[in-house]
Design an enzyme around this catalytic site. Sequence first.
Site, PDB file in Angstrom:
ATOM      1  N   HIS A   9      45.222  35.485  42.088  1.00 12.39           N
ATOM      2  CA  HIS A   9      43.874  36.036  41.969  1.00 12.39           C
ATOM      3  C   HIS A   9      43.715  37.105  40.896  1.00 12.39           C
ATOM      4  O   HIS A   9      42.608  37.354  40.426  1.00 12.39           O
ATOM      5  CB  HIS A   9      43.448  36.622  43.326  1.00 12.39           C
ATOM      6  CG  HIS A   9      41.965  36.634  43.536  1.00 12.39           C
ATOM      7  ND1 HIS A   9      41.064  36.742  42.500  1.00 12.39           N
ATOM      8  CD2 HIS A   9      41.216  36.560  44.657  1.00 12.39           C
ATOM      9  CE1 HIS A   9      39.839  36.728  42.989  1.00 12.39           C
ATOM     10  NE2 HIS A   9      39.901  36.612  44.287  1.00 12.39           N
ATOM     11  N   TYR A  14      31.104  41.428  53.213  1.00 13.91           N
ATOM     12  CA  TYR A  14      31.398  41.319  51.774  1.00 13.91           C
ATOM     13  C   TYR A  14      31.027  39.926  51.302  1.00 13.91           C
ATOM     14  O   TYR A  14      31.470  38.933  51.865  1.00 13.91           O
ATOM     15  CB  TYR A  14      32.890  41.581  51.554  1.00 13.91           C
ATOM     16  CG  TYR A  14      33.377  41.545  50.124  1.00 13.91           C
ATOM     17  CD1 TYR A  14      33.775  42.708  49.493  1.00 13.91           C
ATOM     18  CD2 TYR A  14      33.481  40.353  49.416  1.00 13.91           C
ATOM     19  CE1 TYR A  14      34.256  42.692  48.185  1.00 13.91           C
ATOM     20  CE2 TYR A  14      33.942  40.322  48.116  1.00 13.91           C
ATOM     21  CZ  TYR A  14      34.335  41.495  47.502  1.00 13.91           C
ATOM     22  OH  TYR A  14      34.795  41.471  46.210  1.00 13.91           O
ATOM     23  N   THR A  32      33.693  40.669  39.127  1.00 10.47           N
ATOM     24  CA  THR A  32      32.919  40.513  40.356  1.00 10.47           C
ATOM     25  C   THR A  32      32.282  41.835  40.775  1.00 10.47           C
ATOM     26  O   THR A  32      32.658  42.905  40.309  1.00 10.47           O
ATOM     27  CB  THR A  32      33.797  40.018  41.520  1.00 10.47           C
ATOM     28  OG1 THR A  32      34.833  40.978  41.763  1.00 10.47           O
ATOM     29  CG2 THR A  32      34.406  38.664  41.207  1.00 10.47           C
TER      30      THR A  32
END
Length: 768
Positions: free
Chosen positions: A465, A574, A587
């Site tokens: 990630h 979230y 993001t």
Amino acid sequence: MAEAHQAVAFQFTVTPEGIDLQLSHQALTEIYLSVLRSWKKRLIRLKNSVITGVYPASPSSWLFVVIAILATMYTRSDPSMGLIAKIQEHLPVSHSLSAQCQTVLSAVLFSTMLWLSLIFTMRMCLKQLLSYHRWMFEPRGKMTNTTKVWLTLVRIFSGRQPLLYSYQGSLPNLPVPAVKDTIKRYLESVQPLKNPEEFERMTSLAANFESCLGNRLQWYLKLKALWASNYVSDWWEEYIYLRGRGPIMVNSNYYGMDFLYVTPTPLQAARAGNTLHAAFMYRRKLNKEEVKPSRVPGTVIPLCAAQCERIFNTTRTPGEETGKHTHTHTLNIDQYTVNTLPTVYVQYSLHDLYSKYTFTMICRHDSTNVSSLEIYLSLRIPWAKARKEYFSSGLNKRSLDCIEKAAFFVTLDDDEQGMMGEDPAASLDRYAKSLLHGKCYDRWFDKSFSVVIYKNGKNGLNAEHSWADAPVVAHLWERRVTVSTAVRLTSLTPCCLTIQAYLLPPVCPQCQEKIAQSLSIAQALADDVDFHVFSFRDFGKGMIKKFRISPDAFIQLVLQLAYYRDRGAFCLTYEASMTRLFREGRTETVRSCSNESCAFIRALEGGEGAEVCRRLLRQASEKHQSLYRHAMTGAGIDRHLFCLYVVSKYLGVESPFLNEVLSEPWRLSTSQTPVQQVELFDLVNHPEYVSCGGGFGPVADDGYGVSYSIVGENMINFHISCKHSCPQTDSHKYGGLIRQALLDLQLLFCPDQKDPSKADLRQTKKDM
């Protein structure tokens, strides 16, 4: 011995008669072709750098400007207003050129400066145009005249046929919000989650922070924003990802699935060949920058492509304090090496790999003589110290270098996965868990992404990630899935192949102990993951749009309603939003649990009338869309507060407000995986060629991780994760509550529908 002679370009021996020189023409030919390909790649990069550097103009426009200036001068006019004469006076070679040549050279230099000035002006204009975001907040289908003019100017200044990175220099920088605005939005987001006393205390902490420390930290942040391309991304990557000390398996990595109903071939070797062929076709286009720039769906607005640079040949390298990314630039795009653990190194051309027999022989290669403990070395706990101690020299280092410099990692898994058997629902859950963590030792979690090919031909992907976010990997995966399905194995002629396996030396007892400890920790983490994947097919985006509600907002309200029914309370929620409208954007967090969403859920659960609930639902949906748009346009909450917190740590000052904000748990972490390249999927004529999307592990130990994908008009896929060790969470129970919440909200707008419980039973039978 014949293979050994082919390994070198020439050999020589000294004899009494003299020196006997033997040339290998095949080896020399391969060297020549390799050098040719490398220079070809360099020239392509140079050409693309020039094209991208002058965009939105084109290199040929320089010639047009030069000809126009010279033609104007031919009519005895001076378009430069004396500048050409000034340039001519200061030419260093004026004494060696005729007057006419000096004039022409001065005109060319002036034309070049004018051309560069025009390019700079066009870029600045495009940058200012792309900084306008008011269009996102206008009602759908009601475009103002200002936005129409703006859109026309964007089309004019955007140029034609852009390369992948053509817009990078024209994207605006991420703005730094005002401290008071961020605090106001934060307090509004936590108000429904706190009782009056807690909210009053938090308001007091926020007011004290704003009046004292906040402005000082903001000054440093604005100073960084002046010279940094993005004031968030580098700190986000380092402190959220690379400085993380926990296992990235389950906690950070995520996965993507294959087609849900179709497996193009049941042959593992054939699917592996097609999959890698498609991946390297994508890499080839990526290296040539022929991949079209991503845009906001339905618009001409470009998105940042910076994350695409590290898709291939990238590895997350651990360190004792912080990790780093190791990226290898490749010049050879037609040949590559397949490295099979433990140490099988084979060189193939793309045509050779296309043949299924290449992978067939690898699959049949016997590695049973290699200790399983040696394979477990791919684990990372404590990876940084073990790497320095046991992988800094010798065969271990060479093996590790091969893996870390590789384009990506491939696992030929011995298991069969996918939706199959007598219980397809349970098989999907096993499929998800296998992609997320596998057997804990058969994935290389540090690689940018790993492709997993199962025994029955199903495949999937596990992605790291820190280097990029899911939409970038999803773009590759969509292309890979569709291209590999379209490719047929037209030639099954076995290629010439020699596989040599070298047994690794025995691992020392100290390393074996660390490996065993790492495996036990990883196994416990994997066993604790509770996963549930299901497809909801009673209705989808098509019906939700008829309700005149955003599909994403609708699903977010469903998730909150299901959580409220599960736990009897609301939680900090979230939702990931992208900020790729800005240069190097990644993001931002959408805090989707709002006063409006809570009011709607309380009204629905309190038995209010359908009309009241519909009105509150629309208000909650509009609020969610507003929050999402603010997050996309740089007016979010969490990234700004995070950066203020980092500055406070650099300055060595403590903030009770920031400490409390950043310690709040996200018990409901959600993310949508949208289909980006809709033109690749014909769901009308081929509805079976649909992917189930992907998912991730739970963020909080006592919470849920939910990934969802809206596919076509009548399908929504959900991936739910939590932990068995928490008695309050159950992925299957929460999945059932989500399904029921979807049907209950449908009843608000379609009261003539059948009883929800019966519809739920019908859906359950359909899944069996």
